[in-house]
Design an enzyme around this catalytic site. Structure first.
Site, mmCIF file in Angstrom:
data_model
loop_
_atom_site.group_PDB
_atom_site.id
_atom_site.type_symbol
_atom_site.label_atom_id
_atom_site.label_comp_id
_atom_site.label_asym_id
_atom_site.label_seq_id
_atom_site.Cartn_x
_atom_site.Cartn_y
_atom_site.Cartn_z
ATOM 1 N N CYS A 237 9.226 -6.774 4.673
ATOM 2 C CA CYS A 237 8.250 -6.771 3.599
ATOM 3 C C CYS A 237 8.829 -7.377 2.347
ATOM 4 C CB CYS A 237 7.433 -5.694 3.708
ATOM 5 S SG CYS A 237 6.262 -5.570 4.988
ATOM 6 N N CYS B 168 -4.904 1.764 2.814
ATOM 7 C CA CYS B 168 -4.033 0.725 3.144
ATOM 8 C C CYS B 168 -4.348 -0.721 2.730
ATOM 9 C CB CYS B 168 -4.428 0.382 4.774
ATOM 10 S SG CYS B 168 -4.412 2.071 5.738
ATOM 11 N N HIS C 288 -1.071 -8.572 0.849
ATOM 12 C CA HIS C 288 0.258 -8.500 1.409
ATOM 13 C C HIS C 288 0.563 -9.450 2.410
ATOM 14 C CE1 HIS C 288 4.155 -6.826 2.163
ATOM 15 N NE2 HIS C 288 3.983 -5.779 3.007
#
Ligand SMILES: [Zn+2]
Lengths: 385, 139
Positions: A85, A204, A330
């Site tokens: 990530c 989340c 994301h």
């Protein structure tokens, strides 16, 4: 040795972009960059090399040739960076190093991810054939374990963890490129479905498509592109693992401490000098422990730090004015690049409704876990106007 | 590939055998290695040690969303397993728990490794350890 400067950025609105192919994401961010460079750019002539961040989750963008294909920037070095990530930030860091070394004058950094085209799904990817090293360890579990222990060890409350998500969703409603444009309350977070106890759905980040690009150049050429370049003051990168036996790695990320120490040392700045930060909040708990890892507060005091309103948009040290990963989304390869783009705008006073007044020094932090679910890679970059 | 990856640590999976770095005391489990994760010694000297079947929960979660072939809720912990003879350091491992009730679990809870079927790979059951709260420890 020259410094490296960010002199332009481009982004597409993050979201569920079913109509956009992977190439369209890259092309969109690239075009937005080309069209927004203050003094203009002749891309095929000016850009010497490309660092391209993607995990290629959609399985259609591997290798530097993919970015050339999407943008028309052929006949140049194009390097794909893959680092979980932290992929986008590491692509940026590599470009900065090449510019500082004098090997490249003008570098394009571009990151993209088409998360919604994943064939396997991120949860499915967690089912490894490794009995002791992460069979079935999902990312919510990996981060949730830090939450469980942080609450036990430091009396951090469930409400304090939820507040991170509340803050970032509120910021996201003011940031035009954010995927999730809604506000939520502490109760909403606590009452949303349990994903992996103690974390719920609103703890989340969403599953989001996106792309972002920034332009990096040296001292000599920076004013060719803009009167307001943003200098890269420092960077750091490190890895660590809870399996090395340090209890700190059960609540926090030693890799982030190492990477930020490197960046602070290179830049000559310390945590108190940071006016605005974009940090990795894949989960609410991640941002809370990152306050500690970056030295914004003492170990164990992340909960009090947010209770006191310090990281809020109107607080003393605003964190994630863009809404962070929790609200903005994301899209892995784009995430770090988008954080850099936001700090670039902040330091130029162009951040609109989420502008932090008089921001001069900004920090960007991005961690990655990957399938070796035992620790983290961490990248920290510090920028100044 | 000549077999599934999990066969590579079959010996350790079935006997809780670990490897202690003679430079820094780090206990590697299940990986039998020639370099040390903690001190970086390369090559490092490791000695085989036996882990105890009782350990302690360092932290845990209860997963509710997993691929269809994995049962939920699935509790998962990081567990410290001390050496059987009480010497040296513990090994730190991921472990699946049999308990799903949150009030049975907390940081510091003592758990016992029990040899179980973990999953079926389609050809045969794959056996290794799962952790349970021993009856006398239960509240
Ligand atoms: Zn060692």
């Amino acid at each position: 040795m020259t410094d490296a400067h960010v002199v332009g950025s481009g982004i597409i609105d993050f979201g569920e972009k079913y109509e956009w192919a992977f190439d369209d994401l890259l092309e969109g961010a690239y075009l937005d960059l080309v069209e927004s460079v203050d003094h203009g750019i002749e891309p095929t002539k000016d850009i010497d090399a490309i660092w391209y961040g993607t995990l290629d989750i959609a399985n259609e963008g591997s290798s530097g040739a993919s970015v050339a294909h999407a943008t028309g920037l052929f006949e140049k070095p194009a390097t794909q960076i893959v680092n979980a990530c932290a992929t986008g930030s590491d692509a940026f860091r590599n470009a900065v190093q090449a510019v500082k070394a004098g090997d490249v004058e003008v570098a394009l950094v571009i990151g993209a991810e088409k998360m919604l085209d994943s064939t396997e799904g991120l949860i499915g990817g967690a089912a490894l054939e490794r009995l002791w090293r992460g069979r079935g360890v999902t990312m919510p579990a990996f981060f949730g374990m830090r939450a469980t222990r942080h609450m036990d060890q430091y009396e951090t409350t469930r409400e304090q963890i939820a507040e991170v998500s509340v803050k970032n969703h509120e910021n996201g409603t003011k940031y035009p490129h954010a995927h999730q444009q809604f506000e939520c309350s502490v109760d909403d977070v606590k009452e949303s479905a349990t994903v992996s106890y103690p974390l719920n759905l609103y703890d989340c980040c969403p599953v989001t498509d996106g792309a972002c690009a920034v332009l990096v150049t040296n001292d000599e050429r920076s004013r060719e592109f803009t009167d307001a370049p943003v200098r890269v003051a420092g960077y750091g990168f490190s890895t660590d693992s809870f399996m090395r036996g340090d209890d700190l790695a059960l609540t926090n990320f030693p890799a982030s401490r190492q990477a930020s120490s490197m960046a602070y040392e290179r830049s000559g700045y310390g945590p108190d000098d940071i006016d605005v930060a974009e940090v990795h909040d894949c989960f609410s708990i991640t941002e809370l422990i990152t306050y500690e890892d970056l030295g914004f507060c003492e170990q164990g005091e992340g909960g009090t730090f947010i209770d006191d309103g310090v990281p809020h948009l109107d607080g003393e040290k605003p964190v994630n004015p863009s809404g962070g990963l929790l609200s903005k989304g994301h899209p892995i390869g784009a995430t770090g690049v988008a954080q850099i783009a936001e700090i670039f705008e902040q330091l130029r006073g162009e951040a609109g409704d989420v502008q932090v007044p008089d921001a001069e020094v900004g920090l960007q932090h991005n961690i990655g876990i990957g399938r070796n679910a035992t620790g983290a890679v961490s990248c920290v970059n510090i920028l100044e106007r | 590939m000549s077999g599934p990856r999990y066969h590579r640590t079959r010996e350790q999976d079935q006997r809780l055998v670990a490897f202690e770095c003679q430079s820094c005391g780090y206990v590697s489990f299940p990986d039998e290695k020639q370099t040390c994760k903690r001190c970086g010694d390369a090559p490092a000297t490791f000695e085989e040690v036996q882990l105890a079947e009782r350990g302690e929960i360092k932290t845990f979660v209860v997963q509710e969303y997993l691929p269809d072939d994995i049962e939920v809720p699935q509790p998962l912990a990081i567990v410290d397993l001390p050496q059987a003879d009480g010497s040296g350091e513990s090994a730190r491992v991921y472990g699946l728990l049999t308990e799903t009730e949150l009030d049975e679990l907390s940081v510091g809870t003592e758990v016992e490794a029990r040899f179980r079927e973990l999953f079926d790979d389609g050809e045969r059951p794959i056996n290794s350890f799962k952790f349970s709260v021993p009856r006398e420890v239960k509240r």
